[in-house]
Design an enzyme around this catalytic site. Structure first.
Site, PDB file in Angstrom:
ATOM      1  N   ASP A  11       0.959  -1.254  -0.033  1.00  9.41           N
ATOM      2  CA  ASP A  11      -0.011  -0.123  -0.048  1.00  9.41           C
ATOM      3  C   ASP A  11       0.864   1.380  -0.136  1.00  9.41           C
ATOM      4  OD1 ASP A  11      -2.551  -1.396   0.232  1.00  9.41           O
ATOM      5  OD2 ASP A  11      -2.368  -1.555   2.404  1.00  9.41           O
ATOM      6  N   ASP A 130     -13.730  -3.339  -1.693  1.00 10.86           N
ATOM      7  CA  ASP A 130     -13.541  -3.187  -0.237  1.00 10.86           C
ATOM      8  C   ASP A 130     -15.195  -3.123   0.412  1.00 10.86           C
ATOM      9  OD1 ASP A 130     -10.840  -2.735  -0.471  1.00 10.86           O
ATOM     10  OD2 ASP A 130     -11.006  -0.472  -0.638  1.00 10.86           O
TER      11      ASP A 130
END
Length: 251
Positions: A11, A130
Site C-alpha cells: 500500500d 472493499d
C-alpha cells in the site's frame, strides 16, 4: 487442484509503503522497491501495488515507482489506484505492470470493466472490492473505504464477473489490520457464487489464518501486508506450513 497463491501487498502513500488498521492509522512499512525485491526473491507468487491515495487525490498512479518496482520483480505484478481509463492501463502495462486493479472507478462507471477486458483481456483485470459488514449485510465502500455505497458485495461481484473481470480482490474492512483472520464466510460464498478466482484480503495475523482461508474460505489466493512487511511471517516458512497441512503451493 491449482496451487494457492501468496500475495504480499504494497500500500503506497507519498512514495512509501504504509499499513493501517481498518483502513486508518497508517504507519510506515518501508521502501516499496526494496520490499518488492525481497518478496520476489523469497517465494511470493505475485505482488500487488496499491497507490491508496490516488483516487482521493484525483491523480494517476505513480508511474515512475511502478517502473522501479517492476524492474526488481520477476513475478506477476498487479497495480491499482487512480485508474479510470483504457489509457491509464496502457501506461501502466508499458511500465511493467502485468495486471491492473480497479475499485472506485468501476463502481462509478461499470462499463470500464467491459472496456478493459475487451482491450487487454480479462486475465489483466482485477476488480478490488472493499466491503464492510453492516447490520448483517456486506456493503461496498469506495475511496479507500471512506465512502459507503448502496451496493451489496455479492451482487457487485457477480456483475463485474459478467462484465469481464478476471479476478476479485475482496478486502474485508472489518478484518483489515486486525490480525484476527480473514472473512472466510463471505469468501466461501464468493467462491461458490462466482467462477473466477477470489483473492482474500484483510485480517492475516498468523500462518493458520492462511490455512483457514484456503480451506474454509475457499480462496484462490491470500493477500497480506503487515505480517510480511514487519517480518512476523516469512513467506518460505508459510509455504512449508501450508504444504504440511495439505494445501498445494509452489515452493
Amino acid at each position: 487442484m491449482l496451487a494457492k497463491r501468496i500475495v504480499p501487498c504494497l500500500d503506497i502513500k507519498n512514495g512509501r509503503t504504509v499499513k493501517g488498521v481498518n483502513f486508518v492509522d497508517l504507519r510506515d512499512a518501508g521502501d516499496p522497491v526494496e520490499l518488492a525485491k525481497k518478496y520476489a526473491e523469497t517465494g511470493a507468487d505475485e505482488l500487488v501495488f496499491l497507490d491508496i491515495s490516488a483516487t482521493e487525490e484525483r491523480r494517476r498512479t505513480l508511474v515512475n515507482l511502478v517502473r522501479d518496482v517492476a524492474a526488481q520483480v520477476n513475478i506477476p505484478f498487479t497495480v491499482g489506484g487512480g485508474i479510470s481509463s483504457v489509457e491509464d492501463v496502457d501506461i501502466l502495462l508499458q511500465n511493467g505492470a502485468d495486471k491492473v486493479s480497479i475499485n472506485s472507478s468501476a463502481v462509478k462507471r461499470p462499463k470500464l470493466v467491459n472496456e478493459l477486458s475487451q482491450k487487454f483481456g480479462s486475465q489483466c483485470v482485477v476488480v478490488a472490492i472493499d466491503a464492510k459488514k453492516i447490520d448483517g449485510e456486506w456493503i461496498v465502500h469506495l475511496v479507500g473505504g471512506k465512502v459507503p455505497t448502496e451496493l451489496n458485495l455479492f451482487d457487485w461481484a457477480k456483475e463485474v464477473e459478467q462484465r469481464g473481470a478476471g479476478e476479485i480482490l475482496f478486502t474485508s474492512m472489518n478484518n483489515d489490520g486486525t490480525k484476527d483472520g480473514f472473512a472466510n464466510e463471505a469468501l466461501a460464498r464468493l467462491s461458490e457464487e462466482l467462477n473466477i478466482p477470489i483473492i482474500a484480503s484483510g485480517g492475516a495475523g498468523n500462518m493458520q489464518h492462511f490455512v483457514d482461508t484456503f480451506k474454509d474460505g475457499k480462496a484462490d489466493a491470500a493477500l497480506a501486508a503487515s505480517v510480511f512487511h514487519f517480518q512476523e511471517i516469512e513467506i518460505p516458512d508459510l509455504k512449508q506450513e501450508l504444504k504440511r497441512q495439505g494445501i498445494p503451493v509452489r515452493i
